[in-house]
Write a protein that holds these residues in place. Structure first.
Motif, PDB file in Angstrom:
ATOM      1  N   ARG A  77       0.839  -1.191   0.000  1.00 29.53           N
ATOM      2  CA  ARG A  77       0.000   0.000   0.000  1.00 29.53           C
ATOM      3  C   ARG A  77       0.874   1.241   0.000  1.00 29.53           C
ATOM      4  O   ARG A  77       1.851   1.331   0.731  1.00 29.53           O
ATOM      5  N   LYS A  78       0.520   2.202  -0.819  1.00 35.66           N
ATOM      6  CA  LYS A  78       1.273   3.452  -0.886  1.00 35.66           C
ATOM      7  C   LYS A  78       0.547   4.503  -0.067  1.00 35.66           C
ATOM      8  O   LYS A  78      -0.648   4.680  -0.178  1.00 35.66           O
ATOM      9  N   ARG A  79       1.326   5.172   0.738  1.00 37.21           N
ATOM     10  CA  ARG A  79       0.735   6.192   1.598  1.00 37.21           C
ATOM     11  C   ARG A  79       0.582   7.502   0.832  1.00 37.21           C
ATOM     12  O   ARG A  79       1.418   7.863   0.017  1.00 37.21           O
ATOM     13  N   LYS A  80      -0.474   8.185   1.183  1.00 30.29           N
ATOM     14  CA  LYS A  80      -0.742   9.473   0.571  1.00 30.29           C
ATOM     15  C   LYS A  80       0.206  10.514   1.165  1.00 30.29           C
ATOM     16  O   LYS A  80       0.430  10.537   2.376  1.00 30.29           O
ATOM     17  N   VAL A  81       0.752  11.351   0.334  1.00 33.10           N
ATOM     18  CA  VAL A  81       1.690  12.373   0.789  1.00 33.10           C
ATOM     19  C   VAL A  81       0.903  13.515   1.421  1.00 33.10           C
ATOM     20  O   VAL A  81      -0.029  14.049   0.823  1.00 33.10           O
ATOM     21  N   LYS A  82       1.289  13.871   2.651  1.00 36.34           N
ATOM     22  CA  LYS A  82       0.619  14.977   3.322  1.00 36.34           C
ATOM     23  C   LYS A  82       1.345  16.273   2.977  1.00 36.34           C
ATOM     24  O   LYS A  82       2.545  16.367   3.093  1.00 36.34           O
ATOM     25  N   ARG A  83       0.580  17.237   2.557  1.00 43.03           N
ATOM     26  CA  ARG A  83       1.153  18.527   2.202  1.00 43.03           C
ATOM     27  C   ARG A  83       0.716  19.570   3.229  1.00 43.03           C
ATOM     28  O   ARG A  83      -0.414  19.563   3.679  1.00 43.03           O
TER      29      ARG A  83
END
Length: 93
Positions: free
Chosen positions: A84-90
């Motif tokens: 699973r790829k984690r969503k990048v937090k901006r």
């Protein structure tokens, strides 16, 4: 017929204290008088006259287990799950 497990114990004031469980088969439904009667009769068959004063505390269904008790390990040939790829937090300022 369903297989059940009954837990029994002797009275607290008994000289020969006993506590344990045994298996029995019954055609009656769980928690009925007929089921408890089958458990009581089976207990008397196994332990004889020593078990006349013993009580049955609990009756439960014997679960069917899928594990093998022969020590053989099982191999899993399924493909591994995709990572699973984690969503990048901006950070917004």
């Amino acid at each position: 017929m369903q297989t059940y497990i009954a837990h029994y114990r002797s009275p607290n004031a008994s000289a020969k204290r006993a506590k344990g469980l045994f298996e029995f088969a019954s055609g009656a439904r769980m928690g009925t008088k007929a089921n408890m009667h089958d458990a009581r009769v089976r207990m008397l068959e196994i332990f004889g006259s020593d078990a006349v004063s013993w009580t049955i505390d609990k009756v439960e269904r014997k679960r069917a287990t899928e594990t093998h008790n022969d020590g053989q390990l099982e191999l899993d040939f399924r493909a591994p799950k995709p990572e699973r790829k984690r969503k990048v937090k901006r950070e917004y300022w």
